[in-house]
Design a protein around this motif. Sequence first.
Motif, short mmCIF file in Angstrom:
data_model
loop_
_atom_site.label_atom_id
_atom_site.label_comp_id
_atom_site.label_asym_id
_atom_site.label_seq_id
_atom_site.Cartn_x
_atom_site.Cartn_y
_atom_site.Cartn_z
N THR A 76 0.77 0.21 -8.04
CA THR A 76 2.06 -0.45 -7.94
C THR A 76 2.44 -1.47 -8.80
O THR A 76 3.38 -1.79 -8.87
N GLY A 77 1.25 -2.34 -9.45
CA GLY A 77 1.81 -3.51 -10.20
C GLY A 77 2.21 -4.57 -9.11
O GLY A 77 2.09 -4.38 -7.99
N MET A 78 3.41 -5.16 -9.55
CA MET A 78 4.10 -6.15 -8.51
C MET A 78 5.18 -5.58 -7.90
O MET A 78 5.97 -6.20 -6.91
N GLY A 79 5.32 -4.23 -7.95
CA GLY A 79 6.17 -3.45 -7.09
C GLY A 79 7.53 -3.22 -7.55
O GLY A 79 8.54 -2.70 -6.96
N SER A 80 8.02 -3.51 -8.81
CA SER A 80 9.33 -3.56 -9.01
C SER A 80 9.85 -1.96 -9.45
O SER A 80 10.85 -1.74 -9.09
N PHE A 81 9.02 -1.13 -9.90
CA PHE A 81 9.19 -0.01 -10.05
C PHE A 81 9.48 1.04 -8.64
O PHE A 81 10.49 1.46 -8.35
N ILE A 82 8.28 0.92 -7.79
CA ILE A 82 8.53 1.77 -6.67
C ILE A 82 9.76 0.86 -5.58
O ILE A 82 10.48 1.72 -5.19
N ILE A 83 9.83 -0.30 -5.52
CA ILE A 83 11.05 -0.62 -4.79
C ILE A 83 12.62 -0.29 -5.33
O ILE A 83 13.16 0.29 -4.65
N GLU A 84 12.59 -0.35 -6.75
CA GLU A 84 13.77 0.15 -7.26
C GLU A 84 14.13 1.75 -7.06
O GLU A 84 15.18 1.96 -6.75
N MET A 85 13.07 2.57 -7.15
CA MET A 85 13.12 4.13 -6.81
C MET A 85 13.54 4.03 -5.52
O MET A 85 14.31 4.90 -5.21
#
Length: 210
Positions: A46-55
């Motif tokens: 997830t890394g810091m979550g920016s991608f999945i949260i925006e998705m």
Amino acid sequence: MRMRNKPWAMDFLNEHGHIVDTDSSYAGNIQGFFPSKQPIHVEIGTGMGSFIIEMAKRNPGINYVGIELDKNVLIRVVEKVKEQELDNIKLVLLDARKLEEYFGEEEVERIYLNFSDPWPKNRHEKRRLTHEGFLEGYRKIMYREGHVEFKTDNRSLFEFSLRSMNNYGMAFEEVILDLHADEPPENIRTEYENKFSAQGNKIYRLKASF
């Protein structure tokens, strides 16, 4: 992504059991972790979550599962999910090698691999998330019409991934050698993506199906 060890990390994650599964309680029943049954998309790392949260914000009709092995990283992602009050994201503390044990057959519609560890030494190639050993696991849990999306700035890893997926018999739906040269509006940048792009590195992306 490695962060300083936090001795209280597991206590924090366990206190947020409505967001993150730390002991595989929902193995075989990931839909039961969500308030409503919807297609499942998985991000591995997830890394810091920016991608999945925006998705998740853009696609409320999809349930997103973030897989992460580092409990210290997950703390920040949990905090962001709480801040955004998103109920279509759940997180799982899990080694990617155990995906087949966690998800059922044809349960996942899409898998995202964003800036995975390149494991550059040849003796470590089996650890790369696009190695055939991982591809076999993805195939087993993935819906027959689903696909894998992969992004990296590492040319060697990208070339390895193309060969690995081709040898496995996957079909390429998209191969982009410089994503930011004409960046599509649907692209969501990760923290690493912004960092590497700012350094002048090209970003590579592919989409492939089984």
